[in-house]
Design a protein around this motif. Structure first.
Motif, short mmCIF file in Angstrom:
data_model
loop_
_atom_site.label_atom_id
_atom_site.label_comp_id
_atom_site.label_asym_id
_atom_site.label_seq_id
_atom_site.Cartn_x
_atom_site.Cartn_y
_atom_site.Cartn_z
N SER A 105 0.81 -1.22 0.00
CA SER A 105 0.00 0.00 0.00
C SER A 105 0.84 1.27 0.00
O SER A 105 0.49 2.26 -0.65
CB SER A 105 -0.94 0.00 1.21
N SER A 106 1.97 1.26 0.71
CA SER A 106 2.80 2.47 0.77
C SER A 106 3.39 2.80 -0.59
O SER A 106 3.47 3.98 -0.98
CB SER A 106 3.90 2.31 1.81
N ILE A 107 3.82 1.79 -1.34
CA ILE A 107 4.37 2.01 -2.67
C ILE A 107 3.28 2.44 -3.63
O ILE A 107 3.50 3.29 -4.51
CB ILE A 107 5.08 0.74 -3.18
N LEU A 135 7.10 0.24 -9.21
CA LEU A 135 5.92 -0.43 -8.65
C LEU A 135 5.65 -1.75 -9.34
O LEU A 135 5.35 -2.76 -8.69
CB LEU A 135 4.71 0.49 -8.79
N MET A 136 5.76 -1.79 -10.65
CA MET A 136 5.50 -3.02 -11.39
C MET A 136 6.49 -4.12 -11.02
O MET A 136 6.12 -5.29 -10.89
CB MET A 136 5.56 -2.74 -12.90
N LEU A 278 14.29 -8.33 -1.16
CA LEU A 278 14.56 -7.11 -0.41
C LEU A 278 13.26 -6.42 0.01
O LEU A 278 12.25 -6.56 -0.66
CB LEU A 278 15.40 -6.14 -1.26
N PRO A 279 13.30 -5.67 1.12
CA PRO A 279 12.10 -4.91 1.53
C PRO A 279 11.68 -3.94 0.43
O PRO A 279 12.52 -3.43 -0.32
CB PRO A 279 12.57 -4.16 2.78
N SER A 280 10.39 -3.70 0.33
CA SER A 280 9.87 -2.90 -0.77
C SER A 280 10.44 -1.48 -0.78
O SER A 280 10.72 -0.93 -1.85
CB SER A 280 8.34 -2.85 -0.71
N ASP A 281 10.64 -0.88 0.40
CA ASP A 281 11.17 0.48 0.41
C ASP A 281 12.62 0.52 -0.04
O ASP A 281 13.06 1.45 -0.72
CB ASP A 281 11.02 1.10 1.80
N VAL A 282 13.38 -0.53 0.30
CA VAL A 282 14.78 -0.60 -0.10
C VAL A 282 14.91 -0.78 -1.61
O VAL A 282 15.67 -0.08 -2.28
CB VAL A 282 15.50 -1.76 0.63
N VAL A 283 14.14 -1.71 -2.16
CA VAL A 283 14.25 -1.98 -3.58
C VAL A 283 13.65 -0.84 -4.40
O VAL A 283 14.11 -0.54 -5.51
CB VAL A 283 13.57 -3.34 -3.92
#
Length: 471
Positions: A105-107, A135-136, A278-283
Protein backbone atom coordinates in the motif's frame (compact mmCIF):
# COMPACT_ATOMS: atom_id res chain seq x y z
CA UNK A 1 16.75 34.97 -20.99
CA UNK A 2 15.21 37.70 -18.89
CA UNK A 3 16.95 40.47 -20.73
CA UNK A 4 15.20 43.30 -18.90
CA UNK A 5 15.59 41.92 -15.40
CA UNK A 6 18.95 42.65 -13.81
CA UNK A 7 20.06 39.71 -11.73
CA UNK A 8 23.65 39.53 -12.80
CA UNK A 9 24.97 40.47 -9.38
CA UNK A 10 23.71 37.11 -8.15
CA UNK A 11 25.92 35.29 -10.63
CA UNK A 12 29.02 35.97 -8.62
CA UNK A 13 27.42 35.28 -5.30
CA UNK A 14 28.65 32.73 -2.81
CA UNK A 15 25.39 30.87 -3.30
CA UNK A 16 26.10 30.31 -7.00
CA UNK A 17 29.70 29.32 -6.33
CA UNK A 18 28.59 26.76 -3.78
CA UNK A 19 26.02 25.51 -6.26
CA UNK A 20 28.59 24.90 -8.99
CA UNK A 21 30.91 23.29 -6.45
CA UNK A 22 28.30 20.70 -5.61
CA UNK A 23 27.50 20.16 -9.27
CA UNK A 24 31.17 19.37 -9.86
CA UNK A 25 30.91 16.75 -7.13
CA UNK A 26 28.05 15.21 -9.16
CA UNK A 27 25.73 15.48 -6.22
CA UNK A 28 23.29 18.23 -7.19
CA UNK A 29 22.03 17.62 -3.69
CA UNK A 30 22.93 20.78 -1.80
CA UNK A 31 21.76 23.61 -4.01
CA UNK A 32 19.72 26.74 -3.91
CA UNK A 33 16.20 25.39 -3.94
CA UNK A 34 12.67 26.57 -3.94
CA UNK A 35 9.47 24.71 -3.17
CA UNK A 36 7.03 24.71 -6.06
CA UNK A 37 3.40 24.74 -5.05
CA UNK A 38 0.90 24.23 -7.83
CA UNK A 39 -2.42 26.04 -7.79
CA UNK A 40 -5.51 24.64 -9.41
CA UNK A 41 -6.16 27.57 -11.69
CA UNK A 42 -2.64 27.90 -13.04
CA UNK A 43 -1.45 24.38 -13.88
CA UNK A 44 -1.99 23.69 -17.60
CA UNK A 45 -2.05 20.55 -19.67
CA UNK A 46 1.23 20.28 -21.51
CA UNK A 47 0.86 20.33 -25.31
CA UNK A 48 3.62 17.92 -26.24
CA UNK A 49 6.17 15.55 -24.75
CA UNK A 50 9.17 13.90 -26.36
CA UNK A 51 10.29 10.32 -25.91
CA UNK A 52 13.47 9.80 -23.91
CA UNK A 53 15.79 6.89 -24.77
CA UNK A 54 14.46 3.34 -24.52
CA UNK A 55 17.75 1.74 -23.55
CA UNK A 56 19.39 1.45 -20.19
CA UNK A 57 19.85 -0.80 -17.17
CA UNK A 58 16.29 -0.20 -16.03
CA UNK A 59 13.49 -0.96 -18.44
CA UNK A 60 12.20 1.53 -21.02
CA UNK A 61 11.06 4.86 -19.64
CA UNK A 62 9.18 6.35 -22.54
CA UNK A 63 6.69 9.19 -22.55
CA UNK A 64 3.96 8.79 -25.14
CA UNK A 65 2.83 12.05 -26.78
CA UNK A 66 -0.41 10.35 -27.80
CA UNK A 67 -2.00 11.06 -24.42
CA UNK A 68 -1.24 14.80 -24.51
CA UNK A 69 -3.72 17.02 -26.41
CA UNK A 70 -2.30 19.38 -29.01
CA UNK A 71 -3.45 22.98 -29.23
CA UNK A 72 -2.71 24.46 -32.66
CA UNK A 73 -3.51 28.04 -31.65
CA UNK A 74 -0.65 29.31 -29.47
CA UNK A 75 -2.62 32.40 -28.53
CA UNK A 76 -5.31 30.38 -26.78
CA UNK A 77 -4.67 29.82 -23.05
CA UNK A 78 -4.00 26.28 -21.95
CA UNK A 79 -6.97 24.75 -20.15
CA UNK A 80 -6.50 24.06 -16.43
CA UNK A 81 -6.05 20.54 -15.12
CA UNK A 82 -8.63 19.20 -12.69
CA UNK A 83 -8.93 18.06 -10.04
CA UNK A 84 -6.22 19.69 -8.01
CA UNK A 85 -7.30 17.62 -5.03
CA UNK A 86 -7.79 14.01 -6.16
CA UNK A 87 -11.04 12.19 -5.47
CA UNK A 88 -10.52 8.83 -3.78
CA UNK A 89 -12.90 5.95 -4.29
CA UNK A 90 -13.00 2.18 -3.95
CA UNK A 91 -11.71 0.58 -7.16
CA UNK A 92 -13.60 -2.12 -8.98
CA UNK A 93 -11.15 -5.04 -9.27
CA UNK A 94 -11.25 -8.05 -11.56
CA UNK A 95 -11.10 -10.49 -8.66
CA UNK A 96 -8.72 -12.65 -10.70
CA UNK A 97 -5.40 -11.33 -9.37
CA UNK A 98 -4.19 -13.50 -6.45
CA UNK A 99 -2.30 -10.74 -4.63
CA UNK A 100 -3.08 -8.87 -1.42
CA UNK A 101 -2.45 -5.30 -2.59
CA UNK A 102 -2.50 -3.99 0.97
CA UNK A 103 0.95 -5.50 1.42
CA UNK A 104 2.33 -2.84 -0.94
CA UNK A 105 0.00 0.00 0.00
CA UNK A 106 2.80 2.47 0.77
CA UNK A 107 4.37 2.01 -2.67
CA UNK A 108 0.97 2.32 -4.32
CA UNK A 109 0.28 5.58 -2.49
CA UNK A 110 3.69 6.95 -3.49
CA UNK A 111 3.11 6.01 -7.13
CA UNK A 112 -0.38 7.54 -7.15
CA UNK A 113 1.05 10.80 -5.78
CA UNK A 114 3.97 10.84 -8.24
CA UNK A 115 1.60 10.15 -11.13
CA UNK A 116 -1.25 12.37 -9.94
CA UNK A 117 -3.79 13.27 -12.59
CA UNK A 118 -2.83 16.96 -12.86
CA UNK A 119 0.93 16.45 -13.04
CA UNK A 120 1.64 13.01 -14.51
CA UNK A 121 2.52 14.24 -18.00
CA UNK A 122 4.43 17.22 -16.64
CA UNK A 123 6.81 15.13 -14.50
CA UNK A 124 6.47 11.79 -16.28
CA UNK A 125 10.03 11.50 -17.53
CA UNK A 126 11.71 12.14 -14.18
CA UNK A 127 9.23 11.28 -11.43
CA UNK A 128 6.09 9.42 -12.54
CA UNK A 129 7.32 6.77 -14.97
CA UNK A 130 10.41 5.71 -12.94
CA UNK A 131 8.16 5.19 -9.90
CA UNK A 132 5.51 3.35 -11.92
CA UNK A 133 8.14 1.02 -13.38
CA UNK A 134 9.43 0.38 -9.87
CA UNK A 135 5.92 -0.43 -8.65
CA UNK A 136 5.50 -3.02 -11.39
CA UNK A 137 8.77 -4.74 -10.44
CA UNK A 138 7.86 -4.73 -6.76
CA UNK A 139 4.47 -6.22 -7.56
CA UNK A 140 6.15 -8.95 -9.62
CA UNK A 141 8.34 -9.88 -6.65
CA UNK A 142 5.35 -9.86 -4.28
CA UNK A 143 3.41 -12.14 -6.60
CA UNK A 144 6.36 -14.54 -6.73
CA UNK A 145 6.74 -14.52 -2.97
CA UNK A 146 3.08 -15.18 -2.19
CA UNK A 147 1.87 -17.44 -4.98
CA UNK A 148 4.61 -19.61 -6.45
CA UNK A 149 8.30 -20.09 -7.04
CA UNK A 150 7.88 -18.39 -10.41
CA UNK A 151 9.47 -15.00 -11.01
CA UNK A 152 7.06 -14.15 -13.85
CA UNK A 153 3.30 -14.19 -14.40
CA UNK A 154 1.33 -16.11 -16.97
CA UNK A 155 -0.22 -13.91 -19.65
CA UNK A 156 -3.83 -14.13 -18.40
CA UNK A 157 -2.89 -13.46 -14.78
CA UNK A 158 -0.61 -10.62 -15.81
CA UNK A 159 -3.45 -8.98 -17.73
CA UNK A 160 -5.86 -9.22 -14.78
CA UNK A 161 -3.32 -7.97 -12.25
CA UNK A 162 -2.22 -5.11 -14.51
CA UNK A 163 -5.83 -3.97 -14.86
CA UNK A 164 -6.25 -4.06 -11.09
CA UNK A 165 -3.07 -2.04 -10.50
CA UNK A 166 -4.21 0.70 -12.88
CA UNK A 167 -7.66 0.76 -11.25
CA UNK A 168 -6.21 1.07 -7.75
CA UNK A 169 -3.85 3.87 -8.78
CA UNK A 170 -6.68 5.77 -10.51
CA UNK A 171 -8.85 5.42 -7.40
CA UNK A 172 -6.13 7.19 -5.45
CA UNK A 173 -5.83 10.13 -7.81
CA UNK A 174 -3.34 8.85 -10.38
CA UNK A 175 -3.71 9.63 -14.07
CA UNK A 176 -5.80 6.90 -15.69
CA UNK A 177 -3.59 7.00 -18.81
CA UNK A 178 -0.45 6.17 -16.86
CA UNK A 179 0.16 2.91 -18.76
CA UNK A 180 0.12 4.70 -22.13
CA UNK A 181 2.05 7.66 -20.77
CA UNK A 182 4.88 5.44 -19.54
CA UNK A 183 4.69 2.83 -22.33
CA UNK A 184 4.14 -0.03 -19.88
CA UNK A 185 2.09 -3.14 -20.69
CA UNK A 186 0.95 -6.23 -18.83
CA UNK A 187 3.44 -8.25 -20.89
CA UNK A 188 6.22 -6.56 -18.92
CA UNK A 189 5.27 -8.91 -16.06
CA UNK A 190 5.59 -12.13 -18.09
CA UNK A 191 9.37 -12.33 -18.53
CA UNK A 192 9.19 -12.16 -22.32
CA UNK A 193 11.76 -14.49 -23.88
CA UNK A 194 13.92 -14.96 -20.77
CA UNK A 195 14.51 -18.71 -20.36
CA UNK A 196 14.87 -18.60 -16.57
CA UNK A 197 11.54 -18.00 -14.86
CA UNK A 198 11.66 -19.70 -11.48
CA UNK A 199 13.56 -19.03 -8.26
CA UNK A 200 15.38 -22.38 -8.05
CA UNK A 201 16.92 -22.13 -11.52
CA UNK A 202 17.77 -18.47 -10.95
CA UNK A 203 19.64 -19.19 -7.73
CA UNK A 204 21.53 -22.08 -9.31
CA UNK A 205 22.63 -19.88 -12.20
CA UNK A 206 23.36 -16.53 -10.57
CA UNK A 207 25.66 -15.53 -7.73
CA UNK A 208 22.74 -14.17 -5.73
CA UNK A 209 24.88 -13.17 -2.75
CA UNK A 210 26.89 -10.82 -4.93
CA UNK A 211 23.73 -9.47 -6.59
CA UNK A 212 21.99 -8.74 -3.29
CA UNK A 213 25.09 -7.18 -1.77
CA UNK A 214 25.51 -4.87 -4.78
CA UNK A 215 21.90 -3.68 -4.83
CA UNK A 216 20.83 -3.61 -1.19
CA UNK A 217 22.25 -0.15 -0.51
CA UNK A 218 22.62 1.84 -3.75
CA UNK A 219 24.51 5.10 -3.31
CA UNK A 220 22.59 7.87 -5.15
CA UNK A 221 25.73 9.98 -5.60
CA UNK A 222 28.07 7.22 -6.80
CA UNK A 223 25.96 4.69 -8.67
CA UNK A 224 25.58 6.71 -11.87
CA UNK A 225 29.32 7.34 -12.28
CA UNK A 226 30.90 4.40 -10.47
CA UNK A 227 28.15 1.80 -10.70
CA UNK A 228 27.97 -1.26 -8.49
CA UNK A 229 24.36 -2.42 -8.71
CA UNK A 230 23.99 -1.85 -12.46
CA UNK A 231 26.79 -4.21 -13.58
CA UNK A 232 25.61 -6.82 -11.06
CA UNK A 233 22.12 -6.75 -12.60
CA UNK A 234 23.54 -6.91 -16.10
CA UNK A 235 25.80 -9.85 -15.24
CA UNK A 236 22.87 -11.75 -13.73
CA UNK A 237 20.69 -10.99 -16.76
CA UNK A 238 23.37 -12.21 -19.16
CA UNK A 239 23.88 -15.39 -17.13
CA UNK A 240 20.21 -16.38 -17.14
CA UNK A 241 19.68 -15.27 -20.75
CA UNK A 242 22.22 -17.90 -21.84
CA UNK A 243 20.61 -20.68 -19.84
CA UNK A 244 19.40 -23.61 -21.94
CA UNK A 245 15.64 -23.49 -22.29
CA UNK A 246 13.55 -26.56 -21.56
CA UNK A 247 10.51 -26.60 -23.83
CA UNK A 248 8.95 -29.92 -22.87
CA UNK A 249 6.06 -28.52 -20.85
CA UNK A 250 5.74 -24.98 -22.17
CA UNK A 251 5.03 -24.79 -25.87
CA UNK A 252 4.18 -21.10 -25.63
CA UNK A 253 7.85 -20.26 -25.23
CA UNK A 254 8.87 -21.72 -28.60
CA UNK A 255 7.79 -18.61 -30.49
CA UNK A 256 9.70 -16.40 -28.08
CA UNK A 257 13.11 -17.88 -28.88
CA UNK A 258 13.56 -15.37 -31.69
CA UNK A 259 13.03 -12.40 -29.39
CA UNK A 260 15.63 -9.81 -30.31
CA UNK A 261 16.40 -8.65 -26.77
CA UNK A 262 16.44 -11.60 -24.40
CA UNK A 263 18.95 -9.95 -22.00
CA UNK A 264 16.54 -7.04 -21.58
CA UNK A 265 13.69 -9.43 -20.75
CA UNK A 266 15.97 -11.20 -18.30
CA UNK A 267 16.72 -7.93 -16.54
CA UNK A 268 13.03 -7.83 -15.68
CA UNK A 269 13.41 -11.24 -14.06
CA UNK A 270 16.42 -10.00 -12.10
CA UNK A 271 14.37 -7.04 -10.86
CA UNK A 272 11.63 -9.44 -9.78
CA UNK A 273 14.13 -11.52 -7.81
CA UNK A 274 15.49 -8.43 -6.06
CA UNK A 275 11.93 -7.38 -5.23
CA UNK A 276 11.28 -10.81 -3.78
CA UNK A 277 14.34 -10.73 -1.54
CA UNK A 278 14.56 -7.11 -0.41
CA UNK A 279 12.10 -4.91 1.53
CA UNK A 280 9.87 -2.90 -0.77
CA UNK A 281 11.17 0.48 0.41
CA UNK A 282 14.78 -0.60 -0.10
CA UNK A 283 14.25 -1.98 -3.58
CA UNK A 284 12.07 0.98 -4.58
CA UNK A 285 14.89 3.35 -3.65
CA UNK A 286 17.37 1.24 -5.62
CA UNK A 287 15.20 1.08 -8.72
CA UNK A 288 14.53 4.83 -8.65
CA UNK A 289 18.26 5.57 -8.46
CA UNK A 290 18.93 3.29 -11.43
CA UNK A 291 16.22 5.12 -13.37
CA UNK A 292 17.76 8.47 -12.45
CA UNK A 293 21.10 7.30 -13.82
CA UNK A 294 19.39 6.57 -17.11
CA UNK A 295 17.13 9.58 -17.61
CA UNK A 296 19.87 12.07 -16.69
CA UNK A 297 22.12 10.87 -19.50
CA UNK A 298 19.95 12.12 -22.36
CA UNK A 299 17.92 15.24 -23.08
CA UNK A 300 14.20 14.32 -23.30
CA UNK A 301 13.15 17.50 -25.12
CA UNK A 302 12.09 17.56 -28.76
CA UNK A 303 14.13 20.09 -30.77
CA UNK A 304 12.65 21.03 -34.12
CA UNK A 305 15.00 22.45 -36.72
CA UNK A 306 15.79 26.04 -35.55
CA UNK A 307 15.79 27.52 -39.05
CA UNK A 308 14.62 30.99 -37.99
CA UNK A 309 17.23 31.17 -35.23
CA UNK A 310 19.99 30.11 -37.60
CA UNK A 311 18.90 32.71 -40.15
CA UNK A 312 18.84 35.52 -37.58
CA UNK A 313 22.00 34.55 -35.70
CA UNK A 314 24.35 33.07 -38.29
CA UNK A 315 26.57 36.11 -38.74
CA UNK A 316 26.23 37.91 -35.42
CA UNK A 317 29.32 38.76 -33.39
CA UNK A 318 27.73 41.15 -30.91
CA UNK A 319 24.37 41.36 -29.13
CA UNK A 320 21.65 41.47 -31.78
CA UNK A 321 17.99 42.30 -31.06
CA UNK A 322 16.71 40.21 -33.99
CA UNK A 323 18.89 37.22 -33.06
CA UNK A 324 17.91 37.24 -29.39
CA UNK A 325 14.25 37.76 -30.21
CA UNK A 326 14.28 34.76 -32.56
CA UNK A 327 16.16 32.66 -29.98
CA UNK A 328 13.74 33.62 -27.22
CA UNK A 329 10.74 32.72 -29.36
CA UNK A 330 12.19 29.29 -30.13
CA UNK A 331 13.08 28.53 -26.51
CA UNK A 332 9.63 29.70 -25.37
CA UNK A 333 8.24 26.79 -27.39
CA UNK A 334 10.63 24.35 -25.75
CA UNK A 335 9.49 25.52 -22.34
CA UNK A 336 5.99 24.14 -22.98
CA UNK A 337 7.15 20.53 -23.08
CA UNK A 338 8.04 19.27 -19.60
CA UNK A 339 9.98 19.77 -16.42
CA UNK A 340 13.53 18.45 -16.67
CA UNK A 341 16.38 17.96 -14.22
CA UNK A 342 19.43 20.17 -13.82
CA UNK A 343 21.64 17.55 -15.46
CA UNK A 344 19.25 17.11 -18.35
CA UNK A 345 19.31 20.89 -18.84
CA UNK A 346 23.08 20.81 -19.37
CA UNK A 347 22.71 18.11 -22.02
CA UNK A 348 19.74 19.85 -23.66
CA UNK A 349 21.60 23.17 -23.87
CA UNK A 350 24.60 21.43 -25.43
CA UNK A 351 22.42 19.53 -27.90
CA UNK A 352 20.56 22.64 -29.02
CA UNK A 353 23.82 24.57 -29.33
CA UNK A 354 25.20 21.79 -31.53
CA UNK A 355 22.19 22.15 -33.85
CA UNK A 356 22.86 25.86 -34.12
CA UNK A 357 26.56 25.37 -34.81
CA UNK A 358 25.74 22.81 -37.47
CA UNK A 359 23.58 25.47 -39.14
CA UNK A 360 26.44 27.97 -39.14
CA UNK A 361 25.96 29.86 -35.85
CA UNK A 362 29.53 30.02 -34.55
CA UNK A 363 29.13 32.78 -31.95
CA UNK A 364 28.08 31.85 -28.43
CA UNK A 365 24.60 33.33 -28.62
CA UNK A 366 23.75 31.87 -25.21
CA UNK A 367 26.14 34.42 -23.77
CA UNK A 368 25.02 37.23 -26.06
CA UNK A 369 21.35 36.65 -25.28
CA UNK A 370 21.78 35.66 -21.63
CA UNK A 371 20.48 32.08 -21.89
CA UNK A 372 20.58 30.12 -18.62
CA UNK A 373 20.12 26.45 -17.80
CA UNK A 374 16.73 27.13 -16.25
CA UNK A 375 15.50 28.47 -19.60
CA UNK A 376 15.20 24.91 -20.93
CA UNK A 377 12.48 23.87 -18.49
CA UNK A 378 9.00 25.07 -17.55
CA UNK A 379 8.88 28.75 -16.61
CA UNK A 380 6.82 30.60 -14.04
CA UNK A 381 5.86 34.26 -14.09
CA UNK A 382 7.61 34.48 -17.47
CA UNK A 383 11.07 34.56 -15.92
CA UNK A 384 11.58 31.99 -13.17
CA UNK A 385 12.58 28.55 -14.40
CA UNK A 386 12.16 25.30 -12.49
CA UNK A 387 14.71 22.51 -12.84
CA UNK A 388 14.13 19.30 -10.92
CA UNK A 389 16.87 17.64 -8.96
CA UNK A 390 18.88 14.96 -10.70
CA UNK A 391 18.43 12.71 -7.68
CA UNK A 392 15.15 10.77 -7.39
CA UNK A 393 12.33 13.00 -6.17
CA UNK A 394 8.64 12.62 -5.42
CA UNK A 395 5.58 14.78 -5.85
CA UNK A 396 4.24 15.79 -2.44
CA UNK A 397 0.59 16.30 -1.64
CA UNK A 398 -1.35 17.63 1.32
CA UNK A 399 -4.77 19.17 1.73
CA UNK A 400 -3.46 22.64 2.51
CA UNK A 401 -0.89 23.20 -0.25
CA UNK A 402 -1.95 20.70 -2.91
CA UNK A 403 0.77 19.21 -5.10
CA UNK A 404 4.36 20.37 -4.75
CA UNK A 405 7.94 19.35 -5.42
CA UNK A 406 11.38 20.84 -5.03
CA UNK A 407 13.02 22.90 -7.77
CA UNK A 408 16.79 23.13 -8.00
CA UNK A 409 19.14 25.52 -9.76
CA UNK A 410 16.73 28.43 -9.58
CA UNK A 411 19.61 30.90 -9.98
CA UNK A 412 21.04 32.05 -13.31
CA UNK A 413 23.69 29.49 -14.27
CA UNK A 414 24.89 30.10 -17.82
CA UNK A 415 23.97 27.49 -20.41
CA UNK A 416 27.04 25.75 -21.90
CA UNK A 417 27.85 26.53 -25.53
CA UNK A 418 29.27 23.48 -27.35
CA UNK A 419 32.80 23.57 -28.75
CA UNK A 420 31.78 21.89 -32.02
CA UNK A 421 28.74 21.01 -34.11
CA UNK A 422 29.12 17.28 -33.46
CA UNK A 423 27.05 16.26 -30.45
CA UNK A 424 29.28 14.05 -28.37
CA UNK A 425 28.11 12.64 -25.07
CA UNK A 426 28.29 15.05 -22.18
CA UNK A 427 29.91 13.49 -19.13
CA UNK A 428 28.80 14.67 -15.72
CA UNK A 429 31.10 12.36 -13.81
CA UNK A 430 34.33 13.18 -12.05
CA UNK A 431 37.15 15.26 -13.53
CA UNK A 432 36.09 14.69 -17.15
CA UNK A 433 32.81 16.57 -16.77
CA UNK A 434 32.40 19.89 -18.53
CA UNK A 435 30.27 22.59 -16.96
CA UNK A 436 29.68 26.27 -17.72
CA UNK A 437 31.84 28.83 -15.95
CA UNK A 438 30.21 31.12 -13.43
CA UNK A 439 29.89 34.64 -14.86
CA UNK A 440 32.06 37.13 -12.98
CA UNK A 441 31.09 40.41 -14.58
CA UNK A 442 27.99 42.30 -15.60
CA UNK A 443 26.38 40.50 -18.51
CA UNK A 444 25.17 42.89 -21.18
CA UNK A 445 21.40 42.65 -21.41
CA UNK A 446 20.29 42.87 -25.02
CA UNK A 447 17.36 45.28 -25.26
CA UNK A 448 16.09 43.32 -28.23
CA UNK A 449 15.17 40.34 -26.11
CA UNK A 450 11.90 41.90 -25.02
CA UNK A 451 10.31 45.10 -26.12
CA UNK A 452 7.12 47.02 -25.64
CA UNK A 453 6.15 44.99 -22.61
CA UNK A 454 5.87 41.80 -24.66
CA UNK A 455 6.94 38.66 -22.81
CA UNK A 456 8.39 35.99 -25.04
CA UNK A 457 8.85 33.57 -22.16
CA UNK A 458 5.53 31.82 -21.81
CA UNK A 459 4.09 31.73 -18.32
CA UNK A 460 3.19 28.11 -17.71
CA UNK A 461 2.95 27.68 -13.96
CA UNK A 462 2.25 29.87 -10.98
CA UNK A 463 4.12 28.83 -7.90
CA UNK A 464 5.12 30.17 -4.53
CA UNK A 465 8.88 30.55 -4.15
CA UNK A 466 10.22 29.66 -0.74
CA UNK A 467 13.89 30.52 -1.10
CA UNK A 468 16.18 28.46 1.09
CA UNK A 469 19.50 26.66 1.21
CA UNK A 470 19.17 22.90 1.62
CA UNK A 471 21.95 21.12 3.46
Amino acid sequence: MDCCHTLSHLKGSLCCQLLLFFIWLSSFQDAVASETVFEQSHVPIMPELAKPPSTGIFGPIEISPAVIPHYPDPDEPFPPMYPTFPTRYEPVLTGQCPVNFSAMSSIIEKTASDCSQPLAALVGNVICCPQFNSLMRIFQGLYSLNNSAKLVLQNSVASDCFTDIISILASRGANSTIATLCSVKSSNLTGGSCPVRDVDTFEKTVNTSRLLEACTAVDPLKECCRPICQPAIMDAALQISGKQLVLDDNENLVGELNHIDTPSDCKGVVFAYLSRKLPSDVVNTAFRILSACKVNKVCPLDFKQPLEVIKACRNVAAPSPSCCSSLNTYIAGIQKQMLITNRQAIICATMFGSLLRKGGVMTNIYELCDVDLKDFSIQAYGQQGCLLRSLPADVMFDNSTGFSFTCDLSDNIAAPWPSSSSMSSVSLCGPEMSLPALPTSETFKNPGCRGGGQQLLVTIISFLVLGSLLY
